[in-house]
Design an enzyme around this catalytic site. Structure first.
Site, mmCIF file in Angstrom:
data_model
loop_
_atom_site.group_PDB
_atom_site.id
_atom_site.type_symbol
_atom_site.label_atom_id
_atom_site.label_comp_id
_atom_site.label_asym_id
_atom_site.label_seq_id
_atom_site.Cartn_x
_atom_site.Cartn_y
_atom_site.Cartn_z
ATOM 1 N N LYS A 137 4.840 -11.279 -7.650
ATOM 2 C CA LYS A 137 6.111 -12.003 -7.567
ATOM 3 C C LYS A 137 6.588 -12.345 -8.970
ATOM 4 O O LYS A 137 5.821 -12.388 -9.947
ATOM 5 C CB LYS A 137 5.975 -13.277 -6.725
ATOM 6 C CG LYS A 137 5.073 -14.370 -7.312
ATOM 7 C CD LYS A 137 5.756 -15.288 -8.318
ATOM 8 C CE LYS A 137 4.792 -16.318 -8.914
ATOM 9 N NZ LYS A 137 5.348 -17.020 -10.092
ATOM 10 N N VAL A 196 -3.333 -10.111 -14.961
ATOM 11 C CA VAL A 196 -4.134 -11.301 -14.668
ATOM 12 C C VAL A 196 -3.686 -12.465 -15.545
ATOM 13 O O VAL A 196 -3.357 -12.278 -16.721
ATOM 14 C CB VAL A 196 -5.631 -11.000 -14.905
ATOM 15 C CG1 VAL A 196 -6.488 -12.240 -14.667
ATOM 16 C CG2 VAL A 196 -6.088 -9.856 -14.002
ATOM 17 N N ALA A 244 -0.950 -14.224 -15.541
ATOM 18 C CA ALA A 244 0.317 -13.766 -16.098
ATOM 19 C C ALA A 244 1.540 -14.383 -15.448
ATOM 20 O O ALA A 244 2.663 -14.016 -15.776
ATOM 21 C CB ALA A 244 0.397 -12.231 -15.970
ATOM 22 N N GLY A 245 1.365 -15.305 -14.503
ATOM 23 C CA GLY A 245 2.513 -15.919 -13.845
ATOM 24 C C GLY A 245 3.133 -15.052 -12.779
ATOM 25 O O GLY A 245 4.313 -15.219 -12.435
ATOM 26 N N MET A 246 2.346 -14.126 -12.188
ATOM 27 C CA MET A 246 2.869 -13.217 -11.166
ATOM 28 C C MET A 246 2.170 -13.372 -9.819
ATOM 29 O O MET A 246 2.356 -12.552 -8.916
ATOM 30 C CB MET A 246 2.770 -11.776 -11.652
ATOM 31 C CG MET A 246 3.563 -11.514 -12.922
ATOM 32 S SD MET A 246 3.668 -9.766 -13.360
ATOM 33 C CE MET A 246 4.828 -9.184 -12.115
ATOM 34 N N ALA A 247 1.358 -14.417 -9.667
ATOM 35 C CA ALA A 247 0.700 -14.754 -8.393
ATOM 36 C C ALA A 247 -0.194 -13.637 -7.877
ATOM 37 O O ALA A 247 -0.345 -13.472 -6.668
ATOM 38 C CB ALA A 247 1.736 -15.131 -7.329
ATOM 39 N N SER A 250 -3.081 -15.097 -5.743
ATOM 40 C CA SER A 250 -2.550 -15.640 -4.489
ATOM 41 C C SER A 250 -2.153 -14.527 -3.539
ATOM 42 O O SER A 250 -2.365 -14.611 -2.321
ATOM 43 C CB SER A 250 -1.344 -16.536 -4.774
ATOM 44 O OG SER A 250 -1.718 -17.671 -5.522
ATOM 45 N N ASP A 274 0.827 -20.989 -3.961
ATOM 46 C CA ASP A 274 1.632 -19.771 -3.884
ATOM 47 C C ASP A 274 1.244 -18.869 -2.715
ATOM 48 O O ASP A 274 1.975 -17.917 -2.400
ATOM 49 C CB ASP A 274 1.510 -18.958 -5.176
ATOM 50 C CG ASP A 274 2.316 -19.551 -6.319
ATOM 51 O OD1 ASP A 274 3.236 -20.350 -6.047
ATOM 52 O OD2 ASP A 274 2.034 -19.208 -7.485
#
Length: 333
Positions: free
Chosen positions: A50, A135, A137-140, A143, A176
């Site tokens: 995401k 990893v 990286a703020g991309m879930a 999750s 998330d």
């Protein structure tokens, strides 16, 4: 998609139809067991990443969590997950990255344990996680992996849980995870678990760049001055642009679209360099995703996106580059 996050990788990921790609949790190489369609011995899944089209923090709550207001968007970058039933009890996890945990510290393990314990399932499960989403990286990525395992075990064992019921369980694993179960375009509120589906993001091309640094989400939130932010994103304006199918209107509201940049960008100046480079190459908008350090740019044309891809690759500003599209179909159980 072939990509190896532990190395420098540059990857094009195009869907045949950017408005409606094939739903990766449906028709995904499932092998049916002897008991019919509700009993599967093996399953292959794709866990999608995401980005945050907008991220605002309203306040720090008394329990230490932050109250947020975000617009989330699934993109067609994914990890692969292979599930297989085992006769012996227990959860076995293996990954293609040596530094990822294979025990209860991995979210896929927690997701499996949650359902196996709740439904007192006999036997065990083997999880093979092929990690391609960047990893930390703020991309879930973690999750989304957990969400895929919840989905898979629900299907494999015929538990009969609805999407909403999986989302309710997912929040026990991480804020998330409910969104990663649902997917698509959504408004996230509370700590991220209160979700409202939104109209799909207009067709476009998305360039994702992960520099060679990793960011601690805890560090970012602990250093965020939530009560004294210099700006707040126009989340309502973004919602209206999505309702109108107005890509330019959406992008125009993203210049100050993520309040976490006030912490992460000063700490890692390469993030601003990535944003500036994408804008010079014709991006409609460029923004950090989540707590970073990943930056994404929105492009109207494939040609402009490919040009920016080439410029970033030559400049060695990013360790990982992906050129992809929005993913707007939701989970269906």
């Amino acid at each position: 998609m072939v990509a190896f996050p532990e190395k420098i990788c540059y990857t094009f990921v195009y869907t045949k139809n950017i408005e409606s790609a094939n739903f990766p949790w449906k028709g995904c190489g499932m092998n049916l067991g002897k008991k019919g369609k509700h009993s599967m011995d093996k399953m292959q899944l794709k866990a999608l990443a995401k980005i945050n089209l907008g991220l605002d923090v309203l306040r720090r709550r008394e329990d230490g969590y932050h109250e947020v207001r975000m617009i989330m968007q699934t993109v067609y970058i994914y990890d692969r997950i292979f599930l297989e039933k085992q006769e012996q009890p227990g959860i076995q996890v293996k990954t293609n990255l040596y530094y990822l945990p294979s025990n209860e510290n991995n979210l896929v393990y927690k997701a499996a344990k949650l359902l196996l314990d709740e439904f007192e399932i006999r036997g065990g499960i083997a999880i093979d996680l092929r990690k391609y989403i960047p990893v930390a990286a703020g991309m879930a990525g973690g999750s989304s992996d957990a969400a895929a395992v919840l989905f898979g075990i629900n299907r494999m064992y015929g538990l009969g849980l609805s999407t909403e019921q999986l989302m309710e369980r997912g929040v026990k694993i991480g804020a998330d995870v409910p969104y990663c179960v649902m997917r698509g375009t959504a408004l996230a509120e509370g700590i991220g678990e209160i979700l409202t589906p939104l109209p799909p993001m207009p067709p476009c091309y998305i360039l994702v760049a992960k520099p060679g640094v990793s960011v601690s989400t805890r560090f970012v939130y602990e250093n965020l001055k939530a009560s004294a932010l210099p700006f707040h994103p126009d989340i309502d304006g973004m919602r209206e642009a999505l309702t109108q199918g107005d890509l330019q209107g959406l992008a125009g509201r993203m210049e100050q679209g993520n309040v976490l940049e006030t912490v992460t960008v000063p700490e890692y100046p390469v993030i601003q360099k990535l944003k500036d480079t994408m804008m010079r190459c014709g991006a409609q908008a460029a923004l950090m995703s989540g707590s970073g350090p990943t930056v994404f740019g929105i492009f109207k044309s494939r040609q402009e996106a490919k040009k920016a891809f080439a410029v970033l690759k030559r400049g060695h500003l990013a360790k990982q580059l992906f050129l992809t599209t929005p993913y707007n179909r939701r989970a269906q159980l």
